[in-house]
Design a protein around this motif. Structure first.
Motif, PDB file in Angstrom:
ATOM      1  N   GLY A  46       0.783  -1.230   0.000  1.00  0.00           N
ATOM      2  CA  GLY A  46       0.000   0.000   0.000  1.00  0.00           C
ATOM      3  C   GLY A  46       0.812   1.276   0.000  1.00  0.00           C
ATOM      4  O   GLY A  46       0.267   2.360   0.228  1.00  0.00           O
ATOM      5  N   LEU A  47       2.113   1.170  -0.247  1.00  0.00           N
ATOM      6  CA  LEU A  47       2.969   2.354  -0.289  1.00  0.00           C
ATOM      7  C   LEU A  47       3.362   2.647  -1.736  1.00  0.00           C
ATOM      8  O   LEU A  47       3.495   1.729  -2.539  1.00  0.00           O
ATOM      9  CB  LEU A  47       4.243   2.135   0.528  1.00  0.00           C
ATOM     10  N   ARG A  48       3.566   3.915  -2.040  1.00  0.00           N
ATOM     11  CA  ARG A  48       4.013   4.285  -3.386  1.00  0.00           C
ATOM     12  C   ARG A  48       5.533   4.099  -3.445  1.00  0.00           C
ATOM     13  O   ARG A  48       6.264   4.605  -2.596  1.00  0.00           O
ATOM     14  CB  ARG A  48       3.649   5.733  -3.706  1.00  0.00           C
ATOM     15  N   ALA A  49       5.984   3.381  -4.463  1.00  0.00           N
ATOM     16  CA  ALA A  49       7.415   3.139  -4.656  1.00  0.00           C
ATOM     17  C   ALA A  49       7.771   3.495  -6.094  1.00  0.00           C
ATOM     18  O   ALA A  49       7.317   2.842  -7.021  1.00  0.00           O
ATOM     19  CB  ALA A  49       7.754   1.680  -4.369  1.00  0.00           C
ATOM     20  N   GLU A  50       8.567   4.552  -6.261  1.00  0.00           N
ATOM     21  CA  GLU A  50       8.998   4.973  -7.592  1.00  0.00           C
ATOM     22  C   GLU A  50      10.424   4.489  -7.814  1.00  0.00           C
ATOM     23  O   GLU A  50      11.283   4.679  -6.962  1.00  0.00           O
ATOM     24  CB  GLU A  50       8.967   6.494  -7.700  1.00  0.00           C
ATOM     25  N   ARG A  51      10.663   3.880  -8.976  1.00  0.00           N
ATOM     26  CA  ARG A  51      11.987   3.348  -9.306  1.00  0.00           C
ATOM     27  C   ARG A  51      12.747   4.290 -10.223  1.00  0.00           C
ATOM     28  O   ARG A  51      12.164   4.950 -11.062  1.00  0.00           O
ATOM     29  CB  ARG A  51      11.849   1.998 -10.004  1.00  0.00           C
ATOM     30  N   GLN A  52      14.059   4.309 -10.056  1.00  0.00           N
ATOM     31  CA  GLN A  52      14.976   5.065 -10.911  1.00  0.00           C
ATOM     32  C   GLN A  52      14.504   6.508 -11.096  1.00  0.00           C
ATOM     33  O   GLN A  52      14.317   6.993 -12.201  1.00  0.00           O
ATOM     34  CB  GLN A  52      15.163   4.359 -12.251  1.00  0.00           C
ATOM     35  N   VAL A  53      14.301   7.180  -9.974  1.00  0.00           N
ATOM     36  CA  VAL A  53      13.797   8.554  -9.959  1.00  0.00           C
ATOM     37  C   VAL A  53      14.939   9.516 -10.301  1.00  0.00           C
ATOM     38  O   VAL A  53      15.918   9.610  -9.565  1.00  0.00           O
ATOM     39  CB  VAL A  53      13.200   8.914  -8.583  1.00  0.00           C
ATOM     40  N   PRO A  54      14.823  10.234 -11.439  1.00  0.00           N
ATOM     41  CA  PRO A  54      15.875  11.176 -11.803  1.00  0.00           C
ATOM     42  C   PRO A  54      15.859  12.392 -10.878  1.00  0.00           C
ATOM     43  O   PRO A  54      14.797  12.893 -10.523  1.00  0.00           O
ATOM     44  CB  PRO A  54      15.527  11.582 -13.240  1.00  0.00           C
ATOM     45  N   VAL A  55      17.049  12.827 -10.480  1.00  0.00           N
ATOM     46  CA  VAL A  55      17.166  13.968  -9.586  1.00  0.00           C
ATOM     47  C   VAL A  55      18.047  15.030 -10.251  1.00  0.00           C
ATOM     48  O   VAL A  55      19.223  14.781 -10.500  1.00  0.00           O
ATOM     49  CB  VAL A  55      17.774  13.562  -8.228  1.00  0.00           C
ATOM     50  N   PRO A  56      17.450  16.183 -10.532  1.00  0.00           N
ATOM     51  CA  PRO A  56      18.250  17.270 -11.100  1.00  0.00           C
ATOM     52  C   PRO A  56      19.009  17.989  -9.991  1.00  0.00           C
ATOM     53  O   PRO A  56      18.570  17.997  -8.838  1.00  0.00           O
ATOM     54  CB  PRO A  56      17.203  18.189 -11.722  1.00  0.00           C
ATOM     55  N   ILE A  57      20.154  18.543 -10.340  1.00  0.00           N
ATOM     56  CA  ILE A  57      20.864  19.376  -9.369  1.00  0.00           C
ATOM     57  C   ILE A  57      21.277  20.669 -10.051  1.00  0.00           C
ATOM     58  O   ILE A  57      21.350  20.746 -11.274  1.00  0.00           O
ATOM     59  CB  ILE A  57      22.107  18.680  -8.755  1.00  0.00           C
TER      60      ILE A  57
ATOM     61  N   PHE B 134      24.352  23.493  -9.861  1.00  0.00           N
ATOM     62  CA  PHE B 134      25.687  23.688  -9.333  1.00  0.00           C
ATOM     63  C   PHE B 134      26.379  24.793 -10.117  1.00  0.00           C
ATOM     64  O   PHE B 134      26.386  24.767 -11.345  1.00  0.00           O
ATOM     65  CB  PHE B 134      26.500  22.388  -9.439  1.00  0.00           C
ATOM     66  N   ASP B 135      26.907  25.732  -9.414  1.00  0.00           N
ATOM     67  CA  ASP B 135      27.683  26.811 -10.026  1.00  0.00           C
ATOM     68  C   ASP B 135      26.880  27.539 -11.113  1.00  0.00           C
ATOM     69  O   ASP B 135      27.392  27.861 -12.176  1.00  0.00           O
ATOM     70  CB  ASP B 135      28.982  26.238 -10.592  1.00  0.00           C
ATOM     71  N   GLY B 136      25.587  27.743 -10.831  1.00  0.00           N
ATOM     72  CA  GLY B 136      24.733  28.467 -11.755  1.00  0.00           C
ATOM     73  C   GLY B 136      24.229  27.655 -12.939  1.00  0.00           C
ATOM     74  O   GLY B 136      23.566  28.184 -13.821  1.00  0.00           O
ATOM     75  N   HIS B 137      24.528  26.375 -12.965  1.00  0.00           N
ATOM     76  CA  HIS B 137      24.081  25.518 -14.061  1.00  0.00           C
ATOM     77  C   HIS B 137      23.126  24.447 -13.529  1.00  0.00           C
ATOM     78  O   HIS B 137      23.349  23.898 -12.445  1.00  0.00           O
ATOM     79  CB  HIS B 137      25.263  24.816 -14.736  1.00  0.00           C
ATOM     80  N   ALA B 138      22.096  24.151 -14.296  1.00  0.00           N
ATOM     81  CA  ALA B 138      21.151  23.093 -13.940  1.00  0.00           C
ATOM     82  C   ALA B 138      21.520  21.828 -14.708  1.00  0.00           C
ATOM     83  O   ALA B 138      21.802  21.880 -15.908  1.00  0.00           O
ATOM     84  CB  ALA B 138      19.730  23.517 -14.274  1.00  0.00           C
ATOM     85  N   PHE B 139      21.547  20.726 -13.996  1.00  0.00           N
ATOM     86  CA  PHE B 139      21.837  19.433 -14.601  1.00  0.00           C
ATOM     87  C   PHE B 139      20.642  18.521 -14.351  1.00  0.00           C
ATOM     88  O   PHE B 139      20.411  18.090 -13.225  1.00  0.00           O
ATOM     89  CB  PHE B 139      23.110  18.817 -13.991  1.00  0.00           C
ATOM     90  N   GLY B 140      19.889  18.258 -15.407  1.00  0.00           N
ATOM     91  CA  GLY B 140      18.729  17.383 -15.272  1.00  0.00           C
ATOM     92  C   GLY B 140      19.189  15.952 -15.099  1.00  0.00           C
ATOM     93  O   GLY B 140      20.156  15.523 -15.720  1.00  0.00           O
ATOM     94  N   ALA B 141      18.531  15.228 -14.251  1.00  0.00           N
ATOM     95  CA  ALA B 141      18.824  13.812 -14.007  1.00  0.00           C
ATOM     96  C   ALA B 141      20.312  13.589 -13.738  1.00  0.00           C
ATOM     97  O   ALA B 141      20.945  12.729 -14.342  1.00  0.00           O
ATOM     98  CB  ALA B 141      18.338  12.951 -15.157  1.00  0.00           C
ATOM     99  N   ALA B 142      20.864  14.378 -12.831  1.00  0.00           N
ATOM    100  CA  ALA B 142      22.279  14.247 -12.482  1.00  0.00           C
ATOM    101  C   ALA B 142      22.572  12.869 -11.864  1.00  0.00           C
ATOM    102  O   ALA B 142      23.637  12.318 -12.053  1.00  0.00           O
ATOM    103  CB  ALA B 142      22.684  15.352 -11.511  1.00  0.00           C
ATOM    104  N   PHE B 143      21.604  12.353 -11.128  1.00  0.00           N
ATOM    105  CA  PHE B 143      21.704  10.993 -10.604  1.00  0.00           C
ATOM    106  C   PHE B 143      20.296  10.440 -10.452  1.00  0.00           C
ATOM    107  O   PHE B 143      19.319  11.169 -10.596  1.00  0.00           O
ATOM    108  CB  PHE B 143      22.476  10.943  -9.277  1.00  0.00           C
ATOM    109  N   LYS B 144      20.207   9.137 -10.190  1.00  0.00           N
ATOM    110  CA  LYS B 144      18.899   8.506 -10.035  1.00  0.00           C
ATOM    111  C   LYS B 144      18.835   7.775  -8.703  1.00  0.00           C
ATOM    112  O   LYS B 144      19.780   7.102  -8.314  1.00  0.00           O
ATOM    113  CB  LYS B 144      18.635   7.517 -11.171  1.00  0.00           C
ATOM    114  N   ILE B 145      17.702   7.948  -8.054  1.00  0.00           N
ATOM    115  CA  ILE B 145      17.433   7.229  -6.810  1.00  0.00           C
ATOM    116  C   ILE B 145      16.887   5.862  -7.202  1.00  0.00           C
ATOM    117  O   ILE B 145      15.977   5.769  -8.025  1.00  0.00           O
ATOM    118  CB  ILE B 145      16.399   7.998  -5.960  1.00  0.00           C
TER     119      ILE B 145
END
Length: 130
Positions: A44-55, A57-68
């Motif tokens: 009954g819990l929501r579980a999302e796989r391979q969740v992209p995480v943007p970061i 850094f130094d004024g630049h955006a990096f989409g999907a820098a890593f995945k949970i």
């Protein structure tokens, strides 16, 4: 079923132990990730796989820098491993994930440990930005 991080962690740990008992150690991480996410959702819990995480850094955006590997109820990060032994770098990786996502708690789960209880590390984000 929504709950506190402790309740959610308990469900995840129960399921991880059950999977380890049934499948045993030595499979690829993706197998454990897939099966664990399915078991968590069955509870009954929501579980999302391979969740992209943007970061940013130094004024630049990096989409999907890593995945949970798995994000449970938008509140608990799971990092799945299938290695002989967890190392300090695995804990550092998780702590960085927690800090960058501003999440309070994460579980590092090593399915290649002799017993699942030996393969579980709970990490807490104590990072406080100035």
């Amino acid at each position: 079923m929504r709950g506190s991080n402790d309740q959610i962690s308990s469900v995840v740990i129960e399921e991880a132990i059950g999977i380890h008992r049934e499948l045993g150690p030595g499979l690829f991480e993706t197998v454990y990730e897939t099966v664990l996410a399915g078991r968590i959702e069955k509870r009954g819990l929501r579980a999302e796989r391979q969740v992209p995480v943007p970061i940013e850094f130094d004024g630049h955006a990096f989409g999907a820098a890593f995945k949970i590997d798995i994000l449970v109820e938008n509140a608990l990060i799971l990092e799945i491993k299938s290695v002989e032994q967890l190392s300090k770098v695995h804990a550092k990786q998780m702590l960085t994930y927690l800090r960058l996502t501003k999440q309070p708690v994460g579980l590092l789960l090593n399915f290649s440990a002799p017993t699942m209880r030996e393969g579980i590390r709970r990490l807490v984000n104590n990072y406080r930005p100035e």
